[in-house]
Design a protein around this motif. Structure first.
Motif, short mmCIF file in Angstrom:
data_model
loop_
_atom_site.label_atom_id
_atom_site.label_comp_id
_atom_site.label_asym_id
_atom_site.label_seq_id
_atom_site.Cartn_x
_atom_site.Cartn_y
_atom_site.Cartn_z
N GLU A 99 78.07 14.78 20.98
CA GLU A 99 78.16 16.07 21.69
C GLU A 99 79.55 16.23 22.31
O GLU A 99 80.15 15.26 22.78
N LYS A 100 80.08 17.45 22.31
CA LYS A 100 81.49 17.71 22.60
C LYS A 100 81.95 17.15 23.95
O LYS A 100 83.01 16.53 24.05
N ASN A 101 81.17 17.37 25.01
CA ASN A 101 81.57 16.90 26.34
C ASN A 101 81.66 15.37 26.38
O ASN A 101 82.62 14.81 26.94
N ILE A 102 80.67 14.70 25.80
CA ILE A 102 80.65 13.24 25.80
C ILE A 102 81.77 12.72 24.90
O ILE A 102 82.44 11.73 25.24
N ARG A 103 81.99 13.38 23.77
CA ARG A 103 83.08 12.97 22.87
C ARG A 103 84.42 13.03 23.60
O ARG A 103 85.26 12.14 23.44
N GLY A 104 84.61 14.05 24.42
CA GLY A 104 85.85 14.20 25.17
C GLY A 104 86.08 13.05 26.14
O GLY A 104 87.22 12.58 26.31
N GLY A 150 94.66 15.23 27.69
CA GLY A 150 93.58 14.56 28.39
C GLY A 150 92.62 15.51 29.07
O GLY A 150 91.40 15.40 28.92
N ILE A 151 93.16 16.47 29.80
CA ILE A 151 92.32 17.43 30.50
C ILE A 151 91.56 18.32 29.51
O ILE A 151 90.39 18.66 29.71
N HIS A 152 92.21 18.68 28.41
CA HIS A 152 91.55 19.49 27.38
C HIS A 152 90.34 18.74 26.83
O HIS A 152 89.26 19.32 26.65
N GLU A 153 90.50 17.44 26.57
CA GLU A 153 89.41 16.66 25.99
C GLU A 153 88.28 16.43 26.98
O GLU A 153 87.11 16.65 26.67
N ILE A 154 88.61 16.00 28.18
CA ILE A 154 87.56 15.61 29.13
C ILE A 154 86.81 16.82 29.69
O ILE A 154 85.72 16.69 30.23
N SER A 155 87.40 18.00 29.54
CA SER A 155 86.71 19.23 29.95
C SER A 155 85.82 19.77 28.84
O SER A 155 85.21 20.83 28.99
N GLY A 156 85.78 19.06 27.72
CA GLY A 156 85.01 19.55 26.59
C GLY A 156 85.67 20.72 25.90
O GLY A 156 84.99 21.54 25.26
N GLY A 157 86.98 20.81 26.02
CA GLY A 157 87.73 21.91 25.39
C GLY A 157 87.82 23.16 26.22
O GLY A 157 88.43 24.15 25.81
N ALA A 277 86.36 13.94 34.99
CA ALA A 277 85.05 14.35 34.48
C ALA A 277 84.29 15.16 35.52
O ALA A 277 83.70 16.20 35.21
N ALA A 278 84.34 14.71 36.78
CA ALA A 278 83.68 15.44 37.87
C ALA A 278 84.33 16.80 38.09
O ALA A 278 83.65 17.81 38.30
N LYS A 279 85.65 16.82 38.06
CA LYS A 279 86.39 18.05 38.31
C LYS A 279 86.05 19.13 37.29
O LYS A 279 85.98 20.32 37.62
N TYR A 280 85.80 18.73 36.05
CA TYR A 280 85.54 19.69 34.98
C TYR A 280 84.07 19.71 34.57
O TYR A 280 83.72 20.04 33.44
N ASP A 281 83.21 19.35 35.54
CA ASP A 281 81.75 19.47 35.38
C ASP A 281 81.22 18.71 34.17
O ASP A 281 80.31 19.18 33.48
N ASN A 282 81.78 17.55 33.92
CA ASN A 282 81.29 16.70 32.85
C ASN A 282 80.50 15.54 33.45
O ASN A 282 80.45 15.37 34.68
N ASP A 283 79.91 14.73 32.60
CA ASP A 283 79.13 13.57 33.05
C ASP A 283 80.04 12.58 33.80
O ASP A 283 81.13 12.28 33.34
N LEU A 286 78.94 8.08 32.78
CA LEU A 286 79.54 7.42 31.61
C LEU A 286 80.97 6.95 31.88
O LEU A 286 81.31 5.80 31.56
N PRO A 287 81.85 7.77 32.47
CA PRO A 287 83.21 7.29 32.77
C PRO A 287 83.21 6.06 33.68
O PRO A 287 84.01 5.14 33.49
N SER A 288 82.32 6.04 34.68
CA SER A 288 82.24 4.89 35.58
C SER A 288 81.82 3.64 34.83
O SER A 288 82.32 2.54 35.09
N GLU A 289 80.90 3.80 33.88
CA GLU A 289 80.46 2.66 33.07
C GLU A 289 81.59 2.16 32.17
O GLU A 289 81.79 0.94 32.01
N LEU A 290 82.35 3.09 31.59
CA LEU A 290 83.48 2.72 30.74
C LEU A 290 84.55 1.98 31.54
O LEU A 290 85.05 0.93 31.12
N VAL A 291 84.90 2.54 32.69
CA VAL A 291 85.90 1.90 33.56
C VAL A 291 85.41 0.53 34.01
O VAL A 291 86.16 -0.44 34.03
#
Length: 312
Positions: A99-104, A150-157, A277-283, A286-291
């Motif tokens: 899904e686009k947001n998660i892919r970003g 980066g911002i384009h991707e993590i915002s889901g475009g 991710a928080a700033k652009y209303d994404n999950d 998941l980022p916390s788990e990745l970090v």
């Protein structure tokens, strides 16, 4: 050769452990509710907009202008750009059916390392001012890509790429200020220089304490369960830095520059992944788990890769 490897491994591992010990203070502060993640988010604005730029400018002021350093500056910028382009290229080949947001989020995590808050202080600890000098170039390039791609991707475009963000960000501005000061060998009054030096010294401990508060809020059950996180960890911590390490060797990059650029390329996922991710209303989980996972693994992978880079 093996003696050099183990000596370098010991040196880098020791410095990595010191930085993570400082992060442990932030971890304990969050768990004891003395200094929480929400407080850390506010402090990041101070770090990113004031303390880090002063640290970068202070490094440029302290460097002697030599033909080697001038040439090294150009090479460091080029290699930093190539490292990010490699991450972007790999990310486009992965998670296509996600899904686009998660892919970003995965794309951002694959591309961007914790260059400012971990690699920069580590480069300074391992190889001194020259390490910070070359790592600062990496941070400037990081900001150019992070504030656009980066911002384009993590915002889901949803966020548009704005060309003004290539320059109008604290990391780029600090380098734009620092380079002329370095080239002109400007000498500031000792009072100003000492003040900047003391502010710059805050960057490493403050950044790692803040990082510790984020780490304290990771879901430790999840960070070692999802296979996708292991895949991103492999790309971020091993594949990208090993490829770049070979590139550095191939084109003849040596000494402090190779160490600083290898440290920057091999650092775990950028702490600001969760914040963007928080700033652009994404999950944000998941980022916390990745970090979290890449930070744990980097305690082993970073010393090994940096030590290898010194003997290959």
């Amino acid at each position: 050769m093996f003696n050099d490897f183990f000596e370098n491994l010991k040196t880098v591992a020791y410095q990595v452990l010191i930085l993570y010990a400082i992060a442990g203070v932030g971890f304990a502060a969050d768990k004891s509710k003395v200094f929480r993640q929400a407080d850390g988010k506010k402090l990041i604005d101070l770090l990113f907009n004031i303390i880090l730029p002063i640290a970068v400018i202070n490094t440029f002021l302290s460097m002697e202008r030599t033909p080697e350093h001038i040439k090294g500056l150009a090479i460091a910028f080029a290699m930093a750009a190539l490292t990010h382009l490699l991450g972007i290229g790999i990310s486009y080949l992965t998670f296509r059916k996600t899904e686009k947001n998660i892919r970003g989020i995965y794309h951002y995590a694959t591309t961007f390392s914790n260059a400012a808050f971990l690699a920069l202080p580590l480069a300074g600890s391992v190889v001194g001012n020259e390490g910070v000098f070359y790592a600062s170039c990496y941070v400037a390039v990081f900001n150019v890509f992070a504030f656009t791609y980066g911002i384009h991707e993590i915002s889901g475009g949803k966020a548009k790429i704005r060309l003004r963000n290539l320059i109008l960000n604290p990391g780029s501005i600090s380098v734009i200020i620092g380079i002329p000061l370095f080239l002109l060998q400007v000498k500031l009054p000792s009072f100003v220089g000492d003040t900047m030096g003391r502010i710059a010294a805050c960057n490493s401990p403050m950044a790692m304490i803040v990082f510790g508060t984020f780490f304290a809020n990771c879901n430790f059950k999840n960070i070692f369960v999802k296979k996708e996180i292991y895949f991103v960890s492999f790309i971020r911590l091993i594949f990208v830095p090993v490829v770049m390490m070979l590139v550095f060797r191939l084109i003849g990059i040596e000494g402090s520059m190779r160490t600083a650029l290898t440290i920057s390329a091999s650092a775990p996922i950028a702490t600001n992944t969760a914040m963007y991710a928080a700033k652009y209303d994404n999950d944000t989980k998941l980022p916390s788990e990745l970090v979290g996972q890449t930070s744990v693994f980097s305690i082993i992978t970073m010393p090994v890769i940096v030590a290898l880079s010194s003997i290959i």
